[in-house]
Design an enzyme around this catalytic site. Structure first.
Site, PDB file in Angstrom:
ATOM      1  N   HIS A 146       0.846  -1.192   0.000  1.00 18.87           N
ATOM      2  CA  HIS A 146       0.000   0.000   0.000  1.00 18.87           C
ATOM      3  C   HIS A 146       0.880   1.241   0.000  1.00 18.87           C
ATOM      4  CE1 HIS A 146      -3.865  -1.965   0.496  1.00 18.87           C
ATOM      5  NE2 HIS A 146      -3.357  -2.717   1.472  1.00 18.87           N
ATOM      6  N   CYS A 188      -0.507   1.845  -5.206  1.00 20.15           N
ATOM      7  CA  CYS A 188      -1.190   3.075  -5.610  1.00 20.15           C
ATOM      8  C   CYS A 188      -0.158   4.195  -5.799  1.00 20.15           C
ATOM      9  CB  CYS A 188      -2.223   3.478  -4.558  1.00 20.15           C
ATOM     10  SG  CYS A 188      -3.565   2.285  -4.372  1.00 20.15           S
TER      11      CYS A 188
END
Length: 383
Positions: A146, A188
């Site tokens: 993440h 991301c």
């Protein structure tokens, strides 16, 4: 044809050969899943998929550093104990019996990752936990987890920034710890993580641009969570379908050209300004496979090789034609230059020397002295 004449003919040809500059002699992989917990199953599947791929193409476990939380395979919620899959058909168990995890659980930290890259580890650190590369090693670094704008989370406890990784790579370059590097990241806003790189010979690619998420591909109803991310899925699809063995000639350009925003659902990026080779000349196997080359001379000085070859050629020519060295002087003085057979005959006569009477007398005296010494030693021994 005499041996010297053969050398004289071959060496000029060798001097004109396009000598290849020193190439990399080993491939290493650093594969990192920075997540933990059951709902991040796909990140573990991502990194284990890359682990399986580089092993399939020949990189041995001794040259792979695998970092992961390793809390999924034996998680109580896993209905397939000790197994991890990257597809809903569950045709391939990524965990299996041949996995070697080098950094597990809470060992996967920002500090340990940077120490690994820069080789600032404790003296008693085992070889399996060290990146033993040099300036002839190509290094493939794959990261997943993440992240956000210029940061990547490590196990929901800390973060590594784009500046941290860039500085670690610069230290590697200064310490001659890599030849060329491929940095690949699936998270991301992944492309921001290589935006601060400034060291040479780094090729970087990521799954998504600034303010863009990296999405999962599909889930498994029995597992209950997503099992792989889209960017990694389509990289693997290309590698499985096209790079089937170590003899593959597919290039990094082929891989990057296969990226389809419509399928990945994010904008993958590629950074090449720090890299010194054309992508259509860089084989995928330069980073994903094993290397069989052996470097004999680490210097790899092309011009020096050419000069040496030319000098050897001249020496061989003199050995083959002994009269050639004085031919110019003889011609200037008006003397007749002997033909090659005559030259060989002259040399043969120079080698032969007649034995003189004085040398014979010296030899006889020397033998007599040796015999007398032996006889005296024998008498002394008896007494």
């Amino acid at each position: 044809m005499k041996f010297g004449a053969q050398i004289a003919l071959l060496l000029p040809l060798l001097a004109t050969l396009p000598f290849v500059s020193a190439q990399h002699t080993s491939n290493w992989a650093v594969l990192v899943s920075t997540s933990r917990f059951w709902f991040n199953y796909r990140h573990l599947a991502n990194v284990l998929s890359m682990y399986r791929t580089v092993k399939r193409l020949g990189i041995p476990d001794s040259q792979i550093i695998l970092m992961l939380a390793d809390d999924v395979a034996c998680n109580p919620r896993n209905v397939f104990p000790a197994s991890v899959f990257n597809n809903a058909d569950r045709g391939l168990d990524l965990y299996g019996n041949n996995i070697e995890v080098d950094y597990r659980g809470y060992e996967v930290t920002v500090e340990n990752f940077i120490r690994l890259l820069t080789d600032r580890v404790e003296p008693d650190t085992p070889r399996s936990k060290r990146l033993l590369t040099d300036d002839r090693s190509n290094v493939f670094v794959y990261m997943t987890g993440h992240g956000g704008n210029e940061f990547l989370k490590f196990q929901d406890a800390e973060e590594i920034s784009a500046f941290d990784i860039a500085d670690a790579f610069e230290q590697m370059w200064e310490k001659k710890r890599y030849h060329q590097m491929l940095f690949m990241i699936d998270t991301c806003q992944a492309n921001t993580m290589y935006s601060k790189f400034y060291s040479p010979n780094i090729l970087a690619t990521g799954s998504s641009k600034l303010d863009e998420s990296s999405l999962s591909h599909h889930g498994d109803n029995d597992v209950g969570v997503a099992v792989i991310d889209r960017y990694t899925y389509y990289n693997l699809e290309f590698l499985e379908n096209n790079v089937k063995n170590a003899s593959s000639k597919h290039t990094m350009k082929d891989l990057f050209d296969s990226y389809d925003i419509g399928k990945i659902h994010s904008t993958p990026g590629v950074r090449t300004d720090l890299f010194n080779r054309k992508l259509d000349e860089v084989l995928i196997m330069d980073f994903f496979g094993n290397v069989q080359n052996v470097e004999v001379d680490a210097e790899g000085d092309v011009e020096k090789w050419k000069v040496d070859a030319e000098e050897l050629s001249r020496l061989a020519a003199k050995i083959t034609m002994p009269g050639a060295g004085c031919a110019k002087n003889a011609t200037k003085s008006g003397a007749t230059v002997p033909s090659p057979p005559d030259a060989q005959k002259i040399l043969a006569m120079k080698v032969e020397e007649k034995t003189s009477p004085i040398r014979n007398a010296i030899g006889v005296c020397a033998l007599g002295a040796c015999a007398a010494a032996w006889f005296a030693a024998t008498l002394l021994g008896k007494s």
